[in-house]
Scaffold this active site. Structure first.
Site, mmCIF file in Angstrom:
data_model
loop_
_atom_site.group_PDB
_atom_site.id
_atom_site.type_symbol
_atom_site.label_atom_id
_atom_site.label_comp_id
_atom_site.label_asym_id
_atom_site.label_seq_id
_atom_site.Cartn_x
_atom_site.Cartn_y
_atom_site.Cartn_z
ATOM 1 N N GLU A 32 15.407 39.754 9.239
ATOM 2 C CA GLU A 32 14.846 41.336 8.220
ATOM 3 C C GLU A 32 14.506 40.909 6.691
ATOM 4 O OE1 GLU A 32 16.163 42.296 12.377
ATOM 5 O OE2 GLU A 32 17.134 40.729 11.054
ATOM 6 N N LYS A 86 13.494 33.023 31.218
ATOM 7 C CA LYS A 86 13.331 34.913 31.129
ATOM 8 C C LYS A 86 12.171 35.139 32.373
ATOM 9 C CE LYS A 86 12.845 37.770 27.462
ATOM 10 N NZ LYS A 86 12.684 38.071 26.480
ATOM 11 N N ARG A 110 19.090 46.498 7.985
ATOM 12 C CA ARG A 110 19.504 44.867 7.789
ATOM 13 C C ARG A 110 19.742 44.263 6.133
ATOM 14 N NH1 ARG A 110 19.951 41.867 13.986
ATOM 15 N NH2 ARG A 110 22.303 41.552 12.944
#
Length: 630
Positions: free
Chosen positions: A361, A275, A389
């Site tokens: 979640e 990244k 969610r």
């Protein structure tokens, strides 16, 4: 080279030897465009070669390429005819920050939330099979998104089918925050362990004298990694596993993908990327450079001055540390959003009381329920759009059992540049209908701190929802005091016969409108329970009640006021103002409010158009309040 490419068809006409130079051009373009206009940064720098290889090998858009989350799809947009519009990304009337079906044929699936790509691509692959069509579906998913149960549900199903599906696992050891979980630790432990390390280093010494033997050893090492690392896991789930390979070696990826193109059935290619690749500050600190505002490319410093007043997220982070110091029962939970939700300091100061569950979640909410069952006081820091969610867990595991869990709901209402996938426009509607819930909406930063303190004192589930960014700039008081549950406050008494009932963060706009209209202004504070007594009082002495909220009108706080008046037999006219029944596209939050007619000028216009003073109303239309049967 880059200027000559208007579509992947142009890309596929290039010689394979030209691809590394093209990748350099794309990365330089990203460095310039994102540092100038802002956007998602480190994730896009890490997937340049992967994106080029995918579009070079596969016949997109006929072959369906599905991105997960979409943080990493800028190079994809550049290669699919949108390079000249990249300056407009995440801006009003500009390109969306994520793949979007209405924007391009190459955006095969709209995304923004994590871990949807495998299920969507599997659905497409099954559709191709049923229709007798010969094309492939490819899902590109990060290792952070693989911490979510939904990804494994899709893998489990796909492995049991004969669908022509390729899953590309982009492994950069990060999602937004550093990844967590047993699988991540297992991979790291094996790769960094003394046995593996000593074998690798000793083997290099022995084989360094021969180029052919050294190359053979490298290939053997990569093959062994695939056998002892996640390969076993994925193959047990029914996938043919390949990798890991270097995600920045575009030539190698092209060769491997061409081979995989000829193989049928469920396949998984494990690609290792970095990244922030190509920009040292982003490589060293990919979290900070995940999403950026314009910054100086040479120094890495953000343009402009740092805000002098705290954001709502910072108010929450400070409160969490202060509350933890006062009560050892407090534990903090986040679904992989430590930085975004303001838990960095808490994680540093109270590591044993901090739980990052990964992008999970549902698990976050039920984990909180379990902790609460044993006498702890969990605080779940979660974005409004992500709490959607975990709605079943919120009802089934927390509310039905009336457990004292505090939900600190960030990014409530309009969120600006992230657009409709991240807007928290529905939480008041979906929370208000749940029994046992207390729902609070602060009008400013100090009230947010006091509401969080109030929520923590309760023995039932509580939600405090607050917006992204700053409010009116009111620095919170250090001292914390609990508010009276279900009680609002009158901020202004007007003489026009109009009363504005404010729920939440649109205080600036409401104050300006109240001044121009000489209207009364009430900060309702609580969406549930409503201050019915105050509503009745306002209804009896005003000709028009205006409810104002940064939430969908349907089922929102204004609907609660309507229900309250109807139950009491009061017929005072009501104007419900909030977010319209449509998805609000990306723009600055101020621009979004104006588009929804929720800026101060629009509020005044809409209220004036609705209200006729009592003196001008024909006698037969004058509302006569009736006493409620109670």
């Amino acid at each position: 080279m880059l200027e000559s490419i208007q579509s992947p068809a142009d890309l596929r006409r290039l010689d394979p030897d030209a691809l590394p130079d093209l990748c350099k051009e794309i990365r330089n373009f990203l460095l310039t465009s994102v540092s100038t206009g802002g956007g998602h940064f480190s994730s896009n720098l890490g997937t340049v070669e992967l994106t080029v290889a995918l579009h070079y090998v596969f016949n997109t858009p006929e072959d369906r390429l599905v991105w997960d989350v979409g943080h990493q799809a800028y190079a994809h947009k550049i290669l699919t005819g949108r390079r000249d519009l990249m300056h407009s990304i995440r801006q009003e009337h500009g390109l969306a920050g994520f793949p979007k079906r209405s924007e391009s044929l190459y955006d095969t699936f709209g995304v923004g939330h994590s871990s949807t790509s495998i299920a969507a691509a599997l659905g497409m692959a099954l559709a191709a099979k049923q229709k007798g069509e010969d094309w492939q579906a490819i899902a590109v998913i990060g290792d952070g998104a693989m911490t979510a149960g939904m990804a494994y549900e899709a893998l489990n199903h796909a492995g049991d089918l004969d669908a022509d599906l390729l899953v590309v696992l982009n492994d950069n050891e990060m999602s937004i925050s550093p990844n967590v979980g047993a699988l991540r630790k297992y991979l790291t432990r094996l790769l960094s362990g003394p046995v593996y390390s000593s074998m690798r280093e000793n083997g290099k010494k022995v084989l360094s004298s021969s180029k052919s033997l050294s190359k053979l050893a490298k290939l053997t090492e990569e093959h062994m990694k695939g056998m002892v690392l996640p390969g076993t896991l994925f193959e047990e789930m029914g996938f043919q596993y390949y990798g890991p390979i270097d995600g920045h070696d575009v030539s190698e990826m092209v060769n491997v993908m061409r081979n995989l193109q000829q193989i049928k059935g469920p396949r998984l290619l494990h690609v290792i990327t970095q990244k922030g690749k190509g920009y040292e500050p982003a490589e060293d600190d990919p979290c900070t450079y995940h999403g950026v505002t314009p910054f100086n490319l040479k120094t890495g410093l953000v343009s402009g001055k740092k805000a002098s007043t705290p954001t709502y997220t910072e108010v929450f982070g400070t409160w969490l540390c202060d509350m933890a110091a006062l009560d050892k029962r407090l534990v903090g939970i986040t679904p992989a959003m430590r930085e975004g939700s303001g838990l960095v300091k808490f994680a540093e100061q109270y590591p044993e009381r901090y739980f990052d569950v990964g992008i999970a979640e549902q698990h976050a909410v039920t984990l909180a329920a379990g902790l609460a069952c044993e006498g702890l006081k969990p605080v779940v820091a979660i974005y409004s759009t992500f709490l959607q969610r975990a709605y079943d867990q919120l009802i089934h595991d927390v509310a039905i059992q009336n457990l004292p869990v505090v939900f600190a709901i960030d990014r409530a209402g309009l969120v600006g540049a992230d657009g409709p996938t991240h807007s928290g426009n529905y939480d008041l509607s979906y929370l208000r209908c749940i029994p046992n819930m207390i729902v609070m909406a602060p009008a400013h930063e100090d009230e947010c701190r006091q509401m969080l303190f109030t929520a923590f004192q309760q023995e039932s589930p509580c939600a405090v929802r607050y917006p992204r960014g700053k409010g009116i700039g009111l620095v919170p008081q250090v001292e914390m005091q609990a508010l009276d549950i279900g009680k609002g406050e009158i901020l202004r008494e007007g003489k026009s016969g109009i009363a504005i009932l404010l729920f939440g963060s649109l205080l600036n706009e409401a104050q300006q409108a109240a001044e121009q209209l000489d209207a009364s202004l009430v900060n309702m504070r609580f969406v549930k329970p409503l201050d019915s007594q105050l509503i009745h009082t306002m209804a009896k002495i005003h000709g028009l009640l205006v409810t104002l909220e940064d939430n969908a009108v349907q089922g929102g706080a204004g609907s609660g006021v309507n229900e309250c008046l109807a139950a009491s037999g009061l017929t005072t006219r009501v104007l419900n103002l909030g977010l319209p029944d449509t998805y609000i596209e990306q723009a600055l939050r101020e621009q979004q409010l104006a588009a929804c007619d929720l800026d101060a000028e629009s509020l005044v216009r809409r209220i004036r158009a609705c209200y006729v003073p009592k003196a001008e109303i024909p006698p037969k239309l004058v509302a006569v309040p009736r006493q409620a049967a109670h």
